[in-house]
Design an enzyme around this catalytic site. Sequence first.
Site, short mmCIF file in Angstrom:
data_model
loop_
_atom_site.label_atom_id
_atom_site.label_comp_id
_atom_site.label_asym_id
_atom_site.label_seq_id
_atom_site.Cartn_x
_atom_site.Cartn_y
_atom_site.Cartn_z
N CYS A 115 0.82 -1.14 -0.04
CA CYS A 115 0.10 0.06 -0.01
C CYS A 115 0.79 1.43 -0.05
O CYS A 115 0.38 2.27 -0.08
CB CYS A 115 -1.06 -0.02 1.27
N HIS A 251 -3.19 7.37 3.01
CA HIS A 251 -3.63 6.18 2.51
C HIS A 251 -4.97 5.94 3.05
O HIS A 251 -5.37 6.37 4.33
CB HIS A 251 -2.88 5.05 3.03
N ASN A 281 -10.17 0.47 -0.04
CA ASN A 281 -8.58 0.50 -0.18
C ASN A 281 -7.97 0.04 -1.43
O ASN A 281 -8.33 -1.03 -1.76
CB ASN A 281 -8.09 -0.31 1.10
O1 UT7 Z 1 -3.74 -1.01 3.59
C1 UT7 Z 1 -3.13 -1.92 4.38
C2 UT7 Z 1 -3.29 -1.69 5.84
N1 UT7 Z 1 -4.53 -2.19 6.17
C3 UT7 Z 1 -5.18 -1.82 7.19
O2 UT7 Z 1 -4.92 -0.63 7.58
C4 UT7 Z 1 -6.41 -2.40 8.14
C5 UT7 Z 1 -6.15 -2.26 9.14
N2 UT7 Z 1 -7.57 -2.96 9.89
C6 UT7 Z 1 -8.67 -2.55 9.98
O3 UT7 Z 1 -8.89 -1.64 9.33
C7 UT7 Z 1 -9.70 -3.18 10.92
O4 UT7 Z 1 -8.98 -3.82 11.81
C8 UT7 Z 1 -10.80 -4.05 10.12
C9 UT7 Z 1 -11.64 -3.22 9.47
C10 UT7 Z 1 -10.07 -4.89 9.21
C11 UT7 Z 1 -11.73 -4.95 11.08
O5 UT7 Z 1 -12.16 -3.99 11.92
P1 UT7 Z 1 -12.09 -3.99 13.65
O6 UT7 Z 1 -12.92 -3.25 14.26
O7 UT7 Z 1 -10.66 -4.12 13.88
O8 UT7 Z 1 -12.88 -5.52 13.69
P2 UT7 Z 1 -12.28 -6.91 14.19
O9 UT7 Z 1 -11.39 -7.52 13.25
O10 UT7 Z 1 -11.99 -6.85 15.52
O11 UT7 Z 1 -13.80 -7.84 14.18
C12 UT7 Z 1 -14.72 -7.53 15.03
C13 UT7 Z 1 -16.09 -8.33 14.74
C14 UT7 Z 1 -15.49 -10.05 14.71
O12 UT7 Z 1 -16.51 -10.81 15.52
P3 UT7 Z 1 -16.51 -11.02 16.80
O13 UT7 Z 1 -15.35 -11.85 16.99
O14 UT7 Z 1 -16.47 -9.81 17.91
O15 UT7 Z 1 -17.86 -11.71 17.11
C15 UT7 Z 1 -15.45 -10.37 13.27
O16 UT7 Z 1 -15.76 -11.36 13.17
O17 UT7 Z 1 -16.36 -8.17 13.26
C16 UT7 Z 1 -16.57 -9.02 12.69
N3 UT7 Z 1 -16.40 -9.01 11.35
C17 UT7 Z 1 -17.63 -8.78 10.47
N4 UT7 Z 1 -19.03 -8.33 10.59
C18 UT7 Z 1 -19.69 -8.16 9.46
C19 UT7 Z 1 -15.40 -8.97 10.57
N5 UT7 Z 1 -15.53 -8.77 9.27
C20 UT7 Z 1 -16.84 -8.50 9.13
C21 UT7 Z 1 -17.60 -8.10 8.17
N6 UT7 Z 1 -18.85 -7.84 8.48
N7 UT7 Z 1 -17.28 -7.91 6.86
#
Ligand code: UT7
Length: 324
Positions: A115, A251, A281
Amino acid sequence: MSSIYARILGTGSALPERVVSNADLAKIVDTSDEWIATRTGIRQRHIVADGETTGDLALLAAQRALEAAGVKASELDLIVLGTTTPDLVFPSTACLVQHRLGANGCAAFDVNAACSGFVYALGVADKFIRSGQSKKVLVIGAETLTRMVDWTERETCVLFGDGAGAVVLEAADEAGIYTTCLHADGGYKELLYNPVGVSAGFSDEPNHGVRIRMAGREVFKVAVKTLDALVGETLQAAGMQETDIDWLIPHQANLRIIEATAKRLKMSMDRVVVTVDKHANTSSGSVPLALDHAVRSGKVQRGQNLLLEAFGGGFTWASALLRY
Ligand code: UT7
C-alpha cells in the site's frame, strides 16, 4: 538542501466503471452496510471488469496526468510505478505502460511496497530529480487488488477496491517535494501478506492460493502507532510544524486510522482528503487517487503544503511533504 526540487505539474486518476456497494456485498457474505461503514468508512468500491488490468487503469491515469501537466509522453525520462498487482510477472507494468504511452527509451520500473507503493515511487522519483538525473518523471500508483480477494471471506473482501492515480513531476528551482521518508519492517510479514508466488510456489486452493491474508486488528494497531511517529518524523525532516500543513492526503484503508493521524496532527477533518467511502482501499492507488480528486475538485490549490502518507504490507510505511 539541494537547489533542485521535484514539483508536481499535473495529476490524473482512473477507476473501473463497475461500482459495488456494501449492500451488494451483503448478498454474498454475512456482512452489512452498517458494519462496513462504521468500522471502515467504506460505502462502495470500484471493481475491474474481466480482462481489465492494472496497466489499463495506470495508462488512463497517466494520460490524464500528462494532459493536466501539458507534457508529452516522449518528454519523459523516467516512469516509476507502484503496484503489488502487476499485469504480468515481467515485463514490469511500468514498461507496458511506457510502450502504450509511446515513451519508449526512458527508464521504467515497478516498485512493490504494497500500500505504500505510490509514496515509495514518489520518493524514488524525487531522488532521481534531485540528483539531476531526470527532468520529467511520471509516477503512478495502480492496483487491481480485487484480483487477490477471497470473495467468501468477509474479514477482507469488503475492504478493497481497484484504481490508479498518477502525477507528472518536473525539476524546478522552487519546492516541490521538501522531503520523503521511507521505511519497512519485514518482521511483520505474517500480519498482512499473500502467501504464494512464482518462487515460493502456488497451492491447490482456489485462485492458486493467491489471496490476501490479514490480521486486521493487529495491523490496525501498528498502523496507528507507526503513522503517528511517521508524521512527526516528516515534519521534523522538513523543518515544519503541524500548522504549516494545509492538507493531509492519507492512505485510504480505514477512516478510523485516518482520523487518528489527523488528531495527531491537530487537524480538523475538513483539512483531510477522504475518498475511502467511495474507493475503499486501493493500495498503491489510494494516495494518488485522493490527490487527484482533491486537485480536480478545487480543494487543493497551488502553493499549499500537502502531507502524503501510507502504510501497508511488509510492513512498509512512507510519507512525502510537498508544496503543490
Ligand atoms: O492497507 C493496508 C493496511 N491495512 C489496514 O490498515 C487495515 C487495518 N485494519 C482495519 O481496518 C480493521 O481492523 C478492520 C476493518 C479490518 C476490522 O475492524 P475491527 O474493528 O478491527 O474488527 P475486528 O477484526 O476486531 O472484528 C470485530 C468483529 C468480529 O466478530 P466477533 O469476534 O467480535 O464476534 C468479526 O468476526 O466483526 C466481525 N467481522 C465482521 N462482521 C460483519 C469481521 N468482518 C466483518 C464483516 N461484516 N465484513
